[in-house]
Design a protein around this motif. Structure first.
Motif, PDB file in Angstrom:
ATOM      1  N   PRO A 219     -38.313 -26.192 -30.924  1.00  0.00           N
ATOM      2  CA  PRO A 219     -36.909 -26.574 -30.838  1.00  0.00           C
ATOM      3  C   PRO A 219     -36.283 -26.254 -29.483  1.00  0.00           C
ATOM      4  O   PRO A 219     -35.258 -26.826 -29.127  1.00  0.00           O
ATOM      5  CB  PRO A 219     -36.246 -25.731 -31.938  1.00  0.00           C
ATOM      6  CG  PRO A 219     -37.340 -25.364 -32.871  1.00  0.00           C
ATOM      7  CD  PRO A 219     -38.556 -25.227 -32.021  1.00  0.00           C
TER       8      PRO A 219
ATOM      9  N   GLN B 142     -30.720 -31.318 -29.586  1.00  0.00           N
ATOM     10  CA  GLN B 142     -31.423 -32.520 -30.020  1.00  0.00           C
ATOM     11  C   GLN B 142     -32.275 -32.256 -31.251  1.00  0.00           C
ATOM     12  O   GLN B 142     -32.358 -33.098 -32.153  1.00  0.00           O
ATOM     13  CB  GLN B 142     -32.294 -33.059 -28.873  1.00  0.00           C
ATOM     14  CG  GLN B 142     -31.498 -33.633 -27.712  1.00  0.00           C
ATOM     15  CD  GLN B 142     -30.535 -34.722 -28.154  1.00  0.00           C
ATOM     16  OE1 GLN B 142     -30.914 -35.625 -28.920  1.00  0.00           O
ATOM     17  NE2 GLN B 142     -29.291 -34.651 -27.695  1.00  0.00           N
ATOM     18  N   GLN B 143     -32.897 -31.079 -31.293  1.00  0.00           N
ATOM     19  CA  GLN B 143     -33.689 -30.734 -32.463  1.00  0.00           C
ATOM     20  C   GLN B 143     -32.806 -30.642 -33.699  1.00  0.00           C
ATOM     21  O   GLN B 143     -33.164 -31.106 -34.782  1.00  0.00           O
ATOM     22  CB  GLN B 143     -34.412 -29.397 -32.218  1.00  0.00           C
ATOM     23  CG  GLN B 143     -35.369 -28.969 -33.307  1.00  0.00           C
ATOM     24  CD  GLN B 143     -34.700 -28.171 -34.428  1.00  0.00           C
ATOM     25  OE1 GLN B 143     -33.581 -27.684 -34.265  1.00  0.00           O
ATOM     26  NE2 GLN B 143     -35.371 -28.045 -35.544  1.00  0.00           N
ATOM     27  N   TRP B 144     -31.646 -30.054 -33.545  1.00  0.00           N
ATOM     28  CA  TRP B 144     -30.706 -29.907 -34.663  1.00  0.00           C
ATOM     29  C   TRP B 144     -30.188 -31.270 -35.117  1.00  0.00           C
ATOM     30  O   TRP B 144     -30.094 -31.543 -36.315  1.00  0.00           O
ATOM     31  CB  TRP B 144     -29.548 -29.010 -34.242  1.00  0.00           C
ATOM     32  CG  TRP B 144     -28.528 -28.778 -35.322  1.00  0.00           C
ATOM     33  CD1 TRP B 144     -28.590 -27.879 -36.349  1.00  0.00           C
ATOM     34  CD2 TRP B 144     -27.282 -29.459 -35.460  1.00  0.00           C
ATOM     35  NE1 TRP B 144     -27.467 -27.954 -37.114  1.00  0.00           N
ATOM     36  CE2 TRP B 144     -26.635 -28.918 -36.602  1.00  0.00           C
ATOM     37  CE3 TRP B 144     -26.640 -30.454 -34.725  1.00  0.00           C
ATOM     38  CZ2 TRP B 144     -25.396 -29.367 -37.049  1.00  0.00           C
ATOM     39  CZ3 TRP B 144     -25.397 -30.900 -35.161  1.00  0.00           C
ATOM     40  CH2 TRP B 144     -24.806 -30.349 -36.307  1.00  0.00           C
ATOM     41  N   LEU B 145     -29.888 -32.157 -34.160  1.00  0.00           N
ATOM     42  CA  LEU B 145     -29.396 -33.496 -34.497  1.00  0.00           C
ATOM     43  C   LEU B 145     -30.465 -34.284 -35.249  1.00  0.00           C
ATOM     44  O   LEU B 145     -30.144 -34.994 -36.216  1.00  0.00           O
ATOM     45  CB  LEU B 145     -28.988 -34.251 -33.220  1.00  0.00           C
ATOM     46  CG  LEU B 145     -27.736 -33.743 -32.507  1.00  0.00           C
ATOM     47  CD1 LEU B 145     -27.545 -34.443 -31.181  1.00  0.00           C
ATOM     48  CD2 LEU B 145     -26.500 -33.935 -33.414  1.00  0.00           C
ATOM     49  N   ARG B 146     -31.716 -34.173 -34.832  1.00  0.00           N
ATOM     50  CA  ARG B 146     -32.789 -34.877 -35.518  1.00  0.00           C
ATOM     51  C   ARG B 146     -32.961 -34.338 -36.941  1.00  0.00           C
ATOM     52  O   ARG B 146     -33.182 -35.095 -37.888  1.00  0.00           O
ATOM     53  CB  ARG B 146     -34.092 -34.757 -34.732  1.00  0.00           C
ATOM     54  CG  ARG B 146     -34.161 -35.639 -33.485  1.00  0.00           C
ATOM     55  CD  ARG B 146     -35.582 -35.839 -33.057  1.00  0.00           C
ATOM     56  NE  ARG B 146     -36.157 -34.606 -32.554  1.00  0.00           N
ATOM     57  CZ  ARG B 146     -36.159 -34.251 -31.263  1.00  0.00           C
ATOM     58  NH1 ARG B 146     -35.579 -35.028 -30.369  1.00  0.00           N
ATOM     59  NH2 ARG B 146     -36.712 -33.119 -30.883  1.00  0.00           N
ATOM     60  N   ARG B 147     -32.866 -33.028 -37.078  1.00  0.00           N
ATOM     61  CA  ARG B 147     -33.031 -32.424 -38.398  1.00  0.00           C
ATOM     62  C   ARG B 147     -31.902 -32.809 -39.337  1.00  0.00           C
ATOM     63  O   ARG B 147     -32.118 -33.040 -40.536  1.00  0.00           O
ATOM     64  CB  ARG B 147     -33.090 -30.899 -38.255  1.00  0.00           C
ATOM     65  CG  ARG B 147     -33.416 -30.159 -39.548  1.00  0.00           C
ATOM     66  CD  ARG B 147     -33.489 -28.666 -39.322  1.00  0.00           C
ATOM     67  NE  ARG B 147     -32.184 -28.140 -38.939  1.00  0.00           N
ATOM     68  CZ  ARG B 147     -31.977 -26.878 -38.606  1.00  0.00           C
ATOM     69  NH1 ARG B 147     -32.991 -26.030 -38.557  1.00  0.00           N
ATOM     70  NH2 ARG B 147     -30.769 -26.458 -38.302  1.00  0.00           N
ATOM     71  N   CYS B 148     -30.705 -32.907 -38.790  1.00  0.00           N
ATOM     72  CA  CYS B 148     -29.546 -33.242 -39.611  1.00  0.00           C
ATOM     73  C   CYS B 148     -29.400 -34.733 -39.837  1.00  0.00           C
ATOM     74  O   CYS B 148     -28.690 -35.179 -40.739  1.00  0.00           O
ATOM     75  CB  CYS B 148     -28.255 -32.693 -38.987  1.00  0.00           C
ATOM     76  SG  CYS B 148     -28.180 -30.907 -38.937  1.00  0.00           S
ATOM     77  N   GLY B 149     -30.040 -35.514 -38.969  1.00  0.00           N
ATOM     78  CA  GLY B 149     -29.887 -36.959 -39.073  1.00  0.00           C
ATOM     79  C   GLY B 149     -30.871 -37.571 -40.023  1.00  0.00           C
ATOM     80  O   GLY B 149     -30.750 -38.715 -40.422  1.00  0.00           O
TER      81      GLY B 149
ATOM     82  N   CYS C 112     -38.179 -29.235 -26.761  1.00  0.00           N
ATOM     83  CA  CYS C 112     -38.524 -30.588 -27.222  1.00  0.00           C
ATOM     84  C   CYS C 112     -38.063 -31.684 -26.264  1.00  0.00           C
ATOM     85  O   CYS C 112     -38.514 -32.822 -26.381  1.00  0.00           O
ATOM     86  CB  CYS C 112     -37.967 -30.826 -28.621  1.00  0.00           C
ATOM     87  SG  CYS C 112     -36.172 -30.743 -28.764  1.00  0.00           S
ATOM     88  N   GLN C 113     -37.197 -31.355 -25.317  1.00  0.00           N
ATOM     89  CA  GLN C 113     -36.746 -32.337 -24.331  1.00  0.00           C
ATOM     90  C   GLN C 113     -37.568 -32.268 -23.045  1.00  0.00           C
ATOM     91  O   GLN C 113     -37.258 -32.975 -22.085  1.00  0.00           O
ATOM     92  CB  GLN C 113     -35.271 -32.108 -23.996  1.00  0.00           C
ATOM     93  CG  GLN C 113     -34.315 -32.375 -25.148  1.00  0.00           C
ATOM     94  CD  GLN C 113     -34.322 -33.826 -25.596  1.00  0.00           C
ATOM     95  OE1 GLN C 113     -34.925 -34.179 -26.611  1.00  0.00           O
ATOM     96  NE2 GLN C 113     -33.658 -34.682 -24.851  1.00  0.00           N
TER      97      GLN C 113
ATOM     98  N   SER D  44     -32.307 -29.056 -25.679  1.00  0.00           N
ATOM     99  CA  SER D  44     -33.410 -29.209 -26.628  1.00  0.00           C
ATOM    100  C   SER D  44     -32.990 -28.699 -27.999  1.00  0.00           C
ATOM    101  O   SER D  44     -33.267 -29.340 -29.033  1.00  0.00           O
ATOM    102  CB  SER D  44     -34.646 -28.443 -26.144  1.00  0.00           C
ATOM    103  OG  SER D  44     -35.225 -29.059 -25.018  1.00  0.00           O
TER     104      SER D  44
END
Length: 233
Positions: A125, A226-233, A128-129, A223
């Motif tokens: 996490p 973005q990891q949090w947004l992917r997990r929540c999305g 990841c970018q 990063s």
């Protein structure tokens, strides 16, 4: 996403972290006092640099027993994101959330300088970018940043790809000359086996704005977002 920056007596990078995280992510960031009994409601906890409790006994040894560390440890054990920077890394090792220990620099002197880091693992996490092998420039400021662990632990860290950052030269070469403090295998940052806890000696919050002449540190904070947004999305 909501970040919490823990403030211990002697922390001196808490304000820097709060400002850099907010500037890099645009997300909510709050201070968490060391006597807090809960970290509920936060998505990422940051243990900043400084000299918690004056670094008496050993760096991070007293802070590990702060009331806030009980919920921080529980938060991490449940998979919560925890980032320890410099003194925060030392606290994480003292708390048993990361293996190994940080001891005196090989030259026995405090070092404040820019270092280059090679990213060894981007499947976390915190990275990841990034690209594996990417080199970033991040400053250090420590007297006890020499990472050490028993050979068996080092082997395990290497095999499990838990070494996230390694000191290198500007071209990404891992050399003794690029190692500022004597850390085993040029290790500058590691994560736990689950990948949700990261400790690093260099200071990304000190290179996260253009006005500072370097924005490489933004990578870590962006990063996380973005990891949090992917997990929540």
């Amino acid at each position: 996403m909501k970040f919490g920056v823990v403030v211990f007596p002697g922390s001196n990078c808490d304000a820097d972290c709060l400002h850099a995280i907010k500037a890099s992510t645009g997300q909510t960031v709050e201070y968490i006092w060391h006597k807090a009994g809960s970290v509920d409601g936060y998505d990422c906890i940051v243990l900043p640099g400084g000299f918690s409790y004056g670094d008496y006994l050993r760096c991070g040894a007293v802070a590990r027993f702060s009331p806030v560390m009980t919920p921080v440890i529980e938060f991490a054990q449940k998979g919560g994101l925890v980032l320890g920077i410099c003194n925060g890394f030392q606290i994480l090792t003292e708390a048993g959330l990361l293996p190994g220990a940080l001891h005196r620099n090989k030259n026995l002197q405090f070092i404040c300088d820019d270092t280059y880091l090679r990213i060894e693992n981007n499947a976390t996490p915190f990275t990841c970018q990034a690209e594996v092998g990417q080199v970033i420039r991040v400053p250090i400021a420590h007297g006890e940043g020499n990472y050490y662990a028993d050979p068996e632990i080092i082997q395990q860290l290497e095999e499990n790809k838990q070494v996230i950052f390694r000191y290198c030269d500007p071209y990404g070469e891992i050399t003794p000359a690029a190692n500022p403090n004597g850390s085993v295998n040029n290790i500058a940052g590691i994560c736990n086996s689950k990948g949700n806890v990261l400790g690093m000696m260099p200071h990304p919050e000190r290179c996260a704005e253009a006005i500072l002449g370097n924005t490489d540190g933004q990578l870590i904070f962006q990063s996380l977002l973005q990891q949090w947004l992917r997990r929540c999305g």
